[in-house]
Design an enzyme around this catalytic site. Structure first.
Site, PDB file in Angstrom:
ATOM      1  CB  SER B  32      -0.948  -0.010   1.205  1.00 33.88           C
ATOM      2  OG  SER B  32      -1.868   1.043   1.064  1.00 33.88           O
ATOM      3  CG  ASP B 110       9.181   1.398  -6.417  1.00 36.15           C
ATOM      4  OD1 ASP B 110       8.683   0.691  -5.534  1.00 36.15           O
ATOM      5  OD2 ASP B 110       9.210   2.645  -6.359  1.00 36.15           O
ATOM      6  CB  THR B 111       4.293  -1.391  -8.612  1.00 35.39           C
ATOM      7  OG1 THR B 111       4.015  -2.020  -7.359  1.00 35.39           O
ATOM      8  CG2 THR B 111       5.064  -2.332  -9.511  1.00 35.39           C
ATOM      9  CG  ASN B 165       9.453  -0.561   5.953  1.00 36.20           C
ATOM     10  OD1 ASN B 165      10.504  -0.608   6.592  1.00 36.20           O
ATOM     11  ND2 ASN B 165       9.150   0.425   5.137  1.00 36.20           N
ATOM     12  CE  LYS B 166       6.452   3.245   6.722  1.00 36.35           C
ATOM     13  NZ  LYS B 166       5.520   4.322   6.460  1.00 36.35           N
ATOM     14  N   GLY B 466     -30.503  -8.722 -62.728  1.00 38.53           N
ATOM     15  CA  GLY B 466     -30.561  -9.608 -63.888  1.00 38.53           C
ATOM     16  C   GLY B 466     -31.972 -10.173 -64.022  1.00 38.53           C
ATOM     17  CB  SER B 540     -33.190  -3.900 -59.610  1.00 39.59           C
ATOM     18  OG  SER B 540     -32.069  -4.751 -59.645  1.00 39.59           O
TER      19      SER B 540
END
Lengths: 320, 631
Positions: B32, B110-111, B165-166, B466, B540
């Site tokens: 996130s 890296d997204t 992390n953190k 025709g 026709s």
């Protein structure tokens, strides 16, 4: 053909021999990916063109294109946007390569810019680059109606390039919208265009500078001799060594050209290309210098220094 | 020193030979917003000594002006390369960075963490072999962790590093780390992500990134770098059957005809038998040209040019195969990740691109949508941007493919919106389906050019004129069937059939006959506007009426086909007995008998069925359409 010694060191010579760099290896994987991208471009677009800047990346790109369509010729011409300020050695190399390979070469110069006398010394690199490179490129693409332009940019060159897709969409006004790029998954490229829109295609996206040199060494690809160290007349200006390539360069008070052994890591317009002091006169020596280097290749490019986001802005406006 | 001087090279700095065959690991970071993805990548670049002096100088000065770390080095600035990203301190699009250690080279994508940029996360993940999923130790596993893990699972990524992390912000609490780990492993197990390494880190300080953290002695596992250097992600596609999606046909001269592409799986050798799919025709490999020269064999991943022993029809989108036959079907079921801000519409036509093949595709049914938080399958009518679902698709023509889990290159596709040209979705083929019986079509607010392009045709009217009994309906019917075989979209308006429906209120007075033709011309024009090929078979007899019909559509869209069978031959055939009746005076004003037939002066095509068989007549018309780029 430029004769580049590749066997100066027994150890380095051994690297290029035999099957060591066969299918599975790193360079062959990059090569296969680039060839796949080049063939997709040829198959999916009406009128592609390959941007040829004469530098090492262009040399690799051209080499890959020759391989991709062998035994035929690449089904697209080369386009060189000539600012008239390139190193003289670059121009003679360009003409010789096109002749040797039997490939169509289109040279385009912004004649409006020439008439206005735009030069890198009096107008500053930002204005000069915009008129003689960005606008010139857009003119050439419009003039010939190219719908895809293949370029040699790599993602490791610069931070905004690291963000760019392999197939990078451009609006009818040649603008890049970095905040709204098309998703690009696997090796499936969305090549659909509306009238007037175009695509920039970057087959070398996943190559690094070292990969490029390793590949040049492996494949014995001809490059402009300016990449190899030789005594050349240079002046020091704004912290860079600028080669005095012709008499058009105005010398400032106190400036005097000195002969120094230098080479170039990137080539462009000579007034904007900073030289590196070096004695690396062979490809293996260059590769070894590269591996020990503590600065990036763009360090020598004057145009990236204008502002931190200058490359992204130039790209958004249509620069390659 | 103001300018750049090349370094002096000591013997120990020379490249080591073994470094050049270091394998490359492609991995992706996800998680996130603000979990520290870009910081982690920046830290990896920094610790691997990938950053060069001028880049470090630039980082130091930018950290002061644009950083979010109070003047300390802000590693995220190394990857957040777009102006808008630096202004907002977020990641918008995927950045690709390169670094290497003594053991491996790495390409890291890296997204972005924001849900609205999920498409960019999927872009970065699609070519990855491993994913580093970051979570904030204070928040643990959250919705975005689940969404990204779900997408990783769909994309077939089996190796995950969970970087918690953190850790400094929760006092390096090992119990909390264990709880987050347990929760994630449960979810990963449900998603089929089999290999998870959980590592507690402090990305900005480098704890457990390269060096083990002295602040978390309770953690005894590998550091992030050590794991990335050693993890085995190999999955050998060269062991699977040979597949080569044909990208390009190389015909530099009459003597050489090569088929180019990148081998999706398997190996191939000269002399081996291959089949061209979907036609199934077989031949042998004559020559194998690779970028490194001509060879006897080639394997998955290589871009090659093959020549074949026999002259058989092969074009872009075909697949050269050996061994077990691939799937060939126009009906399939697939997982979809929706990207476009314009929601999915069932029944709408998209462009599908799979390998080197492109075809129109309709999502016939959305079977379910995934509720990210519970991973439950919910019934739904549509997918909005960033949602995941499972759908049935019906294709315009048969596609050669494999399931995604068997072969990524042959089982992945993208859907492109035919109007906006945006990449609307990514698809992973799950299974081939038999032809569905109920396909629902929905009308689109688009013009005939869009429709016609989808059908790979130029719309037009084929106007067969025709005498009665000349063979107009017979030929038109055969052309109609031939067009259907070619996958083209046509509609046949036959004079007799029209009189059963739209024209059933009309008789045979001159006014009614004129109205009969006018209505047929109008209906044909409507079909042309729908991008279709309209076949009209009507006597026709009058030039003026045929001219009016021609005026109903644009120049080049009206092809007059005079079926010029002589009157005597028509009367001899007399399939409906009408000439007999006319001769007997029972049918007044019958064309050719007591009413004139005005021969076309410059018909696009003339056909005399007393000289040409019905098949040959049909071929002549199809060839005309091809030569003039209607097909």
């Amino acid at each position: 053909m430029l004769d580049i010694p590749t066997t100066a060191e027994p150890a380095l010579a051994e690297r290029t021999s035999g099957e060591q760099l066969h299918a599975a290896s790193h360079l062959r994987r990059l090569e296969a990916e680039s060839i796949h991208i080049l063939r997709e471009t040829a198959a999916e677009f009406r009128k592609p063109v390959m941007l040829y800047s004469i530098g090492k990346d262009s040399s690799v790109l051209l080499h890959l294109a020759m391989k991709a369509f062998h035994p035929g010729k690449p089904p697209f011409p080369l386009l060189h946007v000539d600012t008239t300020w390139k190193f003289r050695e670059m121009i003679s190399f360009r003409d010789r390569r096109a002749r040797e390979l039997g490939i169509d070469l289109i040279v385009h110069t912004n004649n409006d810019g020439l008439r206005q006398g735009i030069d890198p010394f009096t107008h500053g690199s930002a204005r000069y680059t915009d008129v003689m490179k960005t606008q010139a490129l857009r003119q050439a693409l419009d003039l010939h109606g190219f719908d895809a332009a293949i370029g040699g940019a790599r993602r490791d060159e610069e931070k905004s390039r690291a963000k760019e897709r392999v197939f990078s969409h451009r609006s009818a006004a040649h603008r890049w919208d970095p905040k709204n790029q098309r998703p690009e998954l696997w090796s499936l490229y969305n090549t659909m265009l509306a009238p007037g829109e175009s695509m920039r295609v970057f087959p070398l996206s996943n190559w690094t500078e070292l990969d490029v040199w390793d590949y040049i060494l492996l494949e014995d690809i001809p490059i402009v001799p300016l990449y190899l160290a030789a005594p050349r007349p240079v002046v020091e200006r704004d912290g860079a060594l600028i080669m005095v390539d012709d008499e058009r360069m105005p010398l400032l008070a106190g400036e005097e050209p000195h002969m120094r052994s230098v080479r170039f890591r990137t080539l462009g317009c000579y007034p904007l290309s900073g030289a590196t002091v070096s004695t690396a006169a062979t490809l293996p020596e260059i590769v070894r210098e590269m591996m020990a280097s503590r600065t990036s290749e763009r360090q020598g490019r004057m145009i990236d220094r204008d502002s931190p986001a200058s490359m992204e802005r130039k790209k958004a406006e249509g620069y390659f | 020193m103001s300018y750049h001087e090349a370094p002096t090279i000591a013997a120990s700095d020379a490249p080591r030979l073994d470094q050049d065959d270091r394998p490359t690991l492609r991995f992706v970071t996800c998680g996130s917003v603000d979990d520290g993805k870009s910081t982690l990548v920046g830290r990896l670049l920094y610790d691997s000594k990938t950053l060069l002096d001028d880049q470090l100088d630039a980082l130091a000065s930018e950290s002061k002006t644009a950083g979010t770390t109070g003047g300390d080095l802000d590693f995220a600035l190394l990857v957040d390369g777009l102006q808008a990203e630096r202004e907002q301190g977020i990641t918008i699009d995927v950045a690709y960075r390169f670094f290497a250690t003594k053991l491996r080279r790495f390409i890291v994508a890296d997204t972005p963490g924001h849900a609205q940029y999920t498409r960019n996360m999927a872009t970065g993940a699609s070519n990855a072999e491993l994913a580093v999923v970051l979570v904030d130790a204070r928040k643990g596993v959250i919705t975005q962790t689940r969404r990204h893990s779900h997408i990783l699972s769909l994309l077939g990524i089996r190796h995950v590093v969970l970087a918690v992390n953190k850790m400094d912000l929760i006092g390096f609490d090992g119990d909390r780390f264990a709880a987050i780990t347990a929760e994630y492993l449960t979810m990963a197990g449900q998603l089929g992500i089999s290999q998870v390494q959980c590592i507690p880190v402090v990305a900005p300080d480098g704890d457990n990134i390269v060096a083990p953290s002295a602040r978390m002695p309770w953690y005894t596992g590998p550091t992030v770098t050590a794991h990335l250097e050693s993890v085995d992600v190999s999955g050998d596609v060269s062991q699977r059957p040979f597949r080569l999606p044909v990208q390009w046909v190389n015909r530099p001269n009459a003597a050489f005809r090569g088929f180019c592409g990148r081998i999706a799986s398997g190996t191939i050798a000269t002399g081996e038998t291959i089949a061209v799919q979907p036609s199934g025709r077989q031949t042998r490999i004559a020559r194998i040209l690779t970028p490194a020269g001509e060879r006897d064999r080639a394997a998955a991943g290589e871009s090659v040019t093959l020549t074949l022993a026999d002259e058989i029809d092969v074009s872009r989108g075909d697949v050269l195969t050996a061994g077990a036959a691939p799937q060939v079907s126009d009906q399939l079921a697939a997982h979809l990740v929706w990207f476009d801000d314009e929601a999915m519409v069932a029944g709408r036509r998209y462009m599908l691109k799979c390998g080197t093949a492109s075809t129109g595709a309709v999502i016939t049914t959305l079977k379910h949508r995934i509720a990210i938080d519970t991973m439950a399958q919910k019934s739904a009518a549509t997918l909005d941007a960033n949602q995941i679902g499972y759908a049935h698709l019906s294709l315009d023509r048969a596609l050669v493919f494999e399931t995604y889990r068997d072969n990524r290159d042959m089982g992945s596709f993208i859907l492109i919106d035919p109007i906006s040209h945006r990449t609307a979705a990514a698809g992973m083929i799950d299974v081939s389906l038999r032809r569905a019986t109920n396909i629902h079509w929905q009308r689109l607010a688009v013009d005939k050019f869009v429709r016609a392009r989808l059908k790979q045709q130029r719309p037009c009217v084929l106007w067969f004129t025709g005498l009665s009994g000349a063979g107009k309906s017979t030929i038109a019917d055969l052309v109609d069937r031939r067009l259907a075989e070619l996958g083209r979209h046509a509609a046949l308006l036959d004079g007799d059939n029209l009189r059963h429906g739209i024209n059933r209120d009309l008789g045979f007075s001159n006014a009614d006959r004129a109205e009969n033709i006018r209505r047929a011309a109008e209906v044909a024009a409507l079909f042309v506007n729908a991008g279709m090929i309209a076949l009209v078979a009507l006597i026709s007899p009058y030039r003026s009426e045929r001219e009016q019909a021609r005026q109903r559509v644009e120049t080049g869209e009206f092809i007059e086909i005079h079926v010029a069978t002589p009157l005597a031959e028509c009367e001899r055939r007399d399939p409906k007995g009408l000439y007999r009746k006319a001769r007997a005076g029972e049918l007044p004003a019958f064309t050719g008998i007591d009413d004139p037939y005005e021969r076309p002066q410059a018909p696009e095509i003339t056909i005399d069925t007393s000289e040409l068989s019905t098949d040959a007549a049909c071929e002549r018309i199809i060839n005309y359409l091809r030569d003039n780029h209607y097909l």
